[in-house]
Design an enzyme around this catalytic site. Sequence first.
Site, PDB file in Angstrom:
ATOM      1  N   ASP A   1      33.506 -77.083   6.985  1.00 16.93           N
ATOM      2  CA  ASP A   1      32.705 -77.535   5.853  1.00 16.93           C
ATOM      3  C   ASP A   1      32.781 -79.054   5.834  1.00 16.93           C
ATOM      4  O   ASP A   1      33.868 -79.626   5.910  1.00 16.93           O
ATOM      5  CB  ASP A   1      33.268 -76.956   4.551  1.00 16.93           C
ATOM      6  CG  ASP A   1      33.043 -75.445   4.456  1.00 16.93           C
ATOM      7  OD1 ASP A   1      32.240 -74.918   5.243  1.00 16.93           O
ATOM      8  OD2 ASP A   1      33.684 -74.809   3.606  1.00 16.93           O
TER       9      ASP A   1
ATOM     10  N   ASP B   1      25.246 -65.763   0.633  1.00 18.04           N
ATOM     11  CA  ASP B   1      26.455 -65.732  -0.190  1.00 18.04           C
ATOM     12  C   ASP B   1      26.208 -64.686  -1.263  1.00 18.04           C
ATOM     13  O   ASP B   1      25.198 -64.757  -1.964  1.00 18.04           O
ATOM     14  CB  ASP B   1      26.690 -67.085  -0.884  1.00 18.04           C
ATOM     15  CG  ASP B   1      26.919 -68.225   0.107  1.00 18.04           C
ATOM     16  OD1 ASP B   1      27.249 -67.941   1.277  1.00 18.04           O
ATOM     17  OD2 ASP B   1      26.773 -69.393  -0.299  1.00 18.04           O
TER      18      ASP B   1
END
Lengths: 200, 251
Positions: free
Chosen positions: B11, B130
């Site tokens: 990330d 997600d």
Amino acid sequence: MNIVIIKYNAGNIQSVSFALDRLGYKDHLITSDHEAIRNADKVIFPGVGEASTTMAFLKQEGLDKLIPSLKQPVLGICLGMQLMCSHSEEGNTPCLGIFDEPVKKFIPDTSNPEKVKIPHMGWNNLTKLKTPLFDASLENEFVYFVHSYYVAVGPDTAAQSNYIHPFSAALQKDNFFATQFHPEKSSDAGARILKNFLEL
Amino acid sequence: MLAKRIIPCLDIRNGQTVKGVKFLDIKEVGDPVELGALYAEQGADELVFLDITASHEKRKTFVDLVKRIAQHINIPFTVGGGISELSDADALLNAGADKISINSSAVKNPQLISDMARHFGSQFVVAAIDAKQLQGDEWTVTVNGGRIPTDKRLFSWAKEAEERGAGEILFTSMDHDGVKQGFANEALAKLSDERGIPIIASGGAGAKEHFKDVFTIGKADAGLAASIFHFNEIPVPELKDYLIKEGITIR
């Protein structure tokens, strides 16, 4: 050494160029210029994309005549390899005809409890290696594939892999070499294969 | 035999690798290019670089960083975060990215998946989803890093993504992410059975056994994790040795 990567409307050309840089061949050219391609010591014909649109572009640039006439070692990669075959089921496309083999679409084997997915994406191992592209140490090495179409095992097969059924992971005929996998993305094994080609 | 893939996920925020627990409480863990090259050497099969702040801060993705990654790393990598237009994807492709993942922008504009697949090919398009479990088989798709629930449901959205031309699905369970108690294997197995494209499992890796479970029970094609790799809790070579001993096909 004078190395040319053929520039056309296909993706992934930059990745091949970076792989050559990492091997120390920083002086290569990326071009569609006929004279530069004809005069190169080694020619790389890479590609990710769709067969009919890329073939149309090759014709427009006259590369469909030039590439099969080359006498120096030529390496096709992924779509490059498929375009070097006789015909592709992708867009029902007549191709360059260097290898007398059709390109077919993978059909999932629904009888297999482990459901088979398309595209064949990921690392698979190489077997039954031939040609100077592959030294013995590469037998059973894993390399990276991404493709929905394949070439069956035939007289020009230089390496096999197995997904749903055995297929050609590499082809070779005279001065023409081709890999269905991406050596530029296949870690150290891929780097060795590219190096073997450049040192032919 | 096609191998199961191990994918460290980096990330990125402000050009640095970060990993947040449930996407909050961010700690910096290093330079993405250096870390990515280390993982490639260790035997990672693929890498994912997600610009996690991009979508809500409307920041354009990090083309220069992607180019540096492509120059230094010899395995495939996916980039994602804030990609909402064909031109974003085109710039990333030209910088050397192998795949892009689209998440919130595809939920807002599903046509984006179709457009991307047509322009660049399905192999270039990863639909990242997600989701949070509501009850049983019902999972709500969330956007903006899990902050906002939507009307979409996991299984029907995954089906639409495949039909529109996505080449892979990257499913992150927001209930499992950062908790380190294993992946959402039941939902993953259902996804894998229903879909004809590869499924990347994300969220919940905390032990080597979790990867064995996600490949066997969860039927995933690839397992993605971040902090266990970044903090060297489970080094990639150790994980791969373990999975080979467990009889799983691993490079």
